[in-house]
Structures are given as structure tokens and as C-alpha cells.
Design a protein around this motif. Structure first.
Motif, PDB file in Angstrom:
ATOM      1  N   GLU A   4       0.858  -1.178   0.000  1.00 58.87           N
ATOM      2  CA  GLU A   4       0.000   0.000   0.000  1.00 58.87           C
ATOM      3  C   GLU A   4       0.897   1.232   0.000  1.00 58.87           C
ATOM      4  O   GLU A   4       1.907   1.262   0.684  1.00 58.87           O
ATOM      5  N   ALA A   5       0.531   2.240  -0.804  1.00 62.15           N
ATOM      6  CA  ALA A   5       1.323   3.464  -0.869  1.00 62.15           C
ATOM      7  C   ALA A   5       0.408   4.668  -0.744  1.00 62.15           C
ATOM      8  O   ALA A   5      -0.750   4.627  -1.167  1.00 62.15           O
ATOM      9  N   VAL A   6       0.934   5.726  -0.150  1.00 62.53           N
ATOM     10  CA  VAL A   6       0.209   6.997  -0.042  1.00 62.53           C
ATOM     11  C   VAL A   6       1.047   8.048  -0.764  1.00 62.53           C
ATOM     12  O   VAL A   6       2.215   8.242  -0.450  1.00 62.53           O
ATOM     13  N   TYR A   7       0.442   8.722  -1.747  1.00 66.50           N
ATOM     14  CA  TYR A   7       1.116   9.753  -2.524  1.00 66.50           C
ATOM     15  C   TYR A   7       0.453  11.089  -2.249  1.00 66.50           C
ATOM     16  O   TYR A   7      -0.757  11.203  -2.251  1.00 66.50           O
ATOM     17  N   GLY A   8       1.294  12.107  -2.061  1.00 68.58           N
ATOM     18  CA  GLY A   8       0.697  13.430  -1.988  1.00 68.58           C
ATOM     19  C   GLY A   8       1.030  14.214  -0.750  1.00 68.58           C
ATOM     20  O   GLY A   8       2.022  13.934  -0.110  1.00 68.58           O
ATOM     21  N   PRO A   9       0.172  15.173  -0.433  1.00 65.76           N
ATOM     22  CA  PRO A   9      -1.117  15.504  -1.052  1.00 65.76           C
ATOM     23  C   PRO A   9      -0.973  15.857  -2.540  1.00 65.76           C
ATOM     24  O   PRO A   9      -0.064  16.564  -2.924  1.00 65.76           O
ATOM     25  N   VAL A  10      -1.881  15.323  -3.331  1.00 64.23           N
ATOM     26  CA  VAL A  10      -1.841  15.497  -4.779  1.00 64.23           C
ATOM     27  C   VAL A  10      -2.446  16.836  -5.179  1.00 64.23           C
ATOM     28  O   VAL A  10      -1.946  17.516  -6.057  1.00 64.23           O
ATOM     29  N   LEU A  11      -3.534  17.226  -4.527  1.00 64.27           N
ATOM     30  CA  LEU A  11      -4.281  18.426  -4.917  1.00 64.27           C
ATOM     31  C   LEU A  11      -3.749  19.687  -4.252  1.00 64.27           C
ATOM     32  O   LEU A  11      -3.381  19.655  -3.079  1.00 64.27           O
ATOM     33  N   PRO A  12      -3.727  20.804  -5.001  1.00 64.78           N
ATOM     34  CA  PRO A  12      -3.374  22.075  -4.363  1.00 64.78           C
ATOM     35  C   PRO A  12      -4.499  22.521  -3.421  1.00 64.78           C
ATOM     36  O   PRO A  12      -5.632  22.057  -3.542  1.00 64.78           O
ATOM     37  N   PRO A  13      -4.195  23.416  -2.482  1.00 62.09           N
ATOM     38  CA  PRO A  13      -5.224  23.873  -1.544  1.00 62.09           C
ATOM     39  C   PRO A  13      -6.416  24.481  -2.271  1.00 62.09           C
ATOM     40  O   PRO A  13      -6.264  25.211  -3.244  1.00 62.09           O
ATOM     41  N   GLY A  14      -7.622  24.162  -1.809  1.00 61.69           N
ATOM     42  CA  GLY A  14      -8.839  24.715  -2.387  1.00 61.69           C
ATOM     43  C   GLY A  14      -9.399  23.922  -3.548  1.00 61.69           C
ATOM     44  O   GLY A  14     -10.521  24.162  -3.980  1.00 61.69           O
ATOM     45  N   ALA A  15      -8.646  22.960  -4.088  1.00 63.63           N
ATOM     46  CA  ALA A  15      -9.130  22.166  -5.226  1.00 63.63           C
ATOM     47  C   ALA A  15     -10.142  21.127  -4.743  1.00 63.63           C
ATOM     48  O   ALA A  15     -10.003  20.559  -3.661  1.00 63.63           O
ATOM     49  N   THR A  16     -11.161  20.905  -5.558  1.00 60.30           N
ATOM     50  CA  THR A  16     -12.201  19.931  -5.241  1.00 60.30           C
ATOM     51  C   THR A  16     -12.084  18.744  -6.181  1.00 60.30           C
ATOM     52  O   THR A  16     -12.159  18.915  -7.400  1.00 60.30           O
ATOM     53  N   PRO A  17     -11.889  17.525  -5.653  1.00 59.76           N
ATOM     54  CA  PRO A  17     -11.769  16.367  -6.542  1.00 59.76           C
ATOM     55  C   PRO A  17     -13.090  16.075  -7.248  1.00 59.76           C
ATOM     56  O   PRO A  17     -14.162  16.175  -6.655  1.00 59.76           O
ATOM     57  N   LEU A  18     -13.000  15.740  -8.550  1.00 57.26           N
ATOM     58  CA  LEU A  18     -14.177  15.407  -9.343  1.00 57.26           C
ATOM     59  C   LEU A  18     -14.198  13.936  -9.737  1.00 57.26           C
ATOM     60  O   LEU A  18     -15.257  13.326  -9.766  1.00 57.26           O
TER      61      LEU A  18
END
Length: 171
Positions: free
Chosen positions: A29-43
């Protein structure tokens, strides 16, 4: 190792697609990130491996041996004039390659800041090679300078009229 590619698509809203390309040699198991910049909403999260987005914007992946790709699509809030990499930790690469897809019918912008690279000479996903690409280091910011909003030369006004006339027998 992990390679990261991003596509910024100008629009309403601006979307950010992040493609993680990695190789695994064992089940883990791997954890990458945080991937998203602050304020971004995943779609959307597209992955052939089991994966989920953590509350802090990281992606947790159940790895199997082989080469894998994962794509996370997010929207960014409000008008965007500058983008920066998210503050990542651990196994994140030193550089990312970002592509920019302009929408000149909505607004004309000039991307600036990081070093431009030839997308044909990089491992950018094939469908993104038509867009300009930039090498983003951890401190770089991609500036989007707005030159014009909207389309300055709209189509000329046109009127198409079709009429049918029937004359009576009296002329």
C-alpha cells in the motif's frame, strides 16, 4: 519511481488533471501526496488499482507488481491567475511536467514562470502532447496573465428568412 504530469484546462471552472505514473515490485500500500493544491475539489479518480482520496488530498493506492497510471481530476475555485505545486512529502519527485490547455473563446491568457519544455521530448501523456508544457519544481509558480476576456470578433449578425406566398385566384 513516481512520475507526475498535470494538465491545466482553462475554462469555467478551471480543471486540473493529475496523472501519476509509477512502478511497483510487490503487493503493498502506498500513499502519494497531497496530490491536490489547496482549495481544489476532486471530481474523478481513474485507476485500475484500488485507490481512494484521503481527507488531506493524498491518494492511497493498493499496489500490485507492474507499471500503473492513476489520474485524478479536480476543479479549482474562482478565476485562476497563478498555480503552484501542492506541499508534498515523502516519495514525491523533485520535478513535475505541467501542460496548459487554453480556451481562447473564453479568455486569452499567457502562461509564464517555469521553464518551458518540448512535450515531444518528455514522457507527457500522448493526448497532452499538443499543449505547451512546463517543468515545475517545488517552488515554481505557473502564472496565467489574462490578455483578453471573451471573443473580440463575434460573428456578424445574420438573419435568414424563408417566406412562402400564396396568391388567391383574383391575383
Amino acid at each position: 519511481g513516481l512520475r507526475v504530469f498535470r494538465l491545466v484546462e482553462d475554462g469555467v471552472p478551471v480543471t486540473l488533471s493529475t496523472r501519476l505514473s509509477f512502478e511497483a515490485s510487490a503487493n503493498s500500500e502506498a500513499v502519494y501526496g497531497p496530490v491536490l493544491p489547496p482549495g481544489a475539489t476532486p471530481l474523478a479518480l481513474h485507476s485500475t488499482l484500488p485507490a481512494r482520496i484521503e481527507p488531506d488530498g493524498s491518494v492511497r493506492v493498493q499496489l500490485r507488481p507492474g507499471q500503473w497510471e492513476l489520474t485524478l481530476v479536480a476543479r479549482l475555485p474562482g478565476p485562476v491567475s497563478e498555480l503552484a505545486r501542492s506541499k508534498t512529502r515523502g516519495n514525491w519527485p523533485e520535478e513535475e511536467v505541467w501542460s496548459f490547455a487554453a480556451q481562447p473563446t473564453l479568455r486569452v491568457v499567457t502562461p509564464s514562470g517555469p521553464d518551458a519544455v518540448d512535450p515531444q521530448q518528455t514522457d507527457v501523456p500522448q493526448e497532452w502532447k499538443i499543449y505547451p508544457a512546463f517543468r515545475m519544481r517545488s517552488t515554481d509558480k505557473l502564472g496565467l496573465t489574462e490578455i483578453r476576456r471573451g471573443y473580440p470578433l463575434p460573428e456578424p449578425d445574420r438573419l435568414n428568412l424563408v417566406r412562402r406566398l400564396w396568391l388567391d385566384f383574383d391575383g
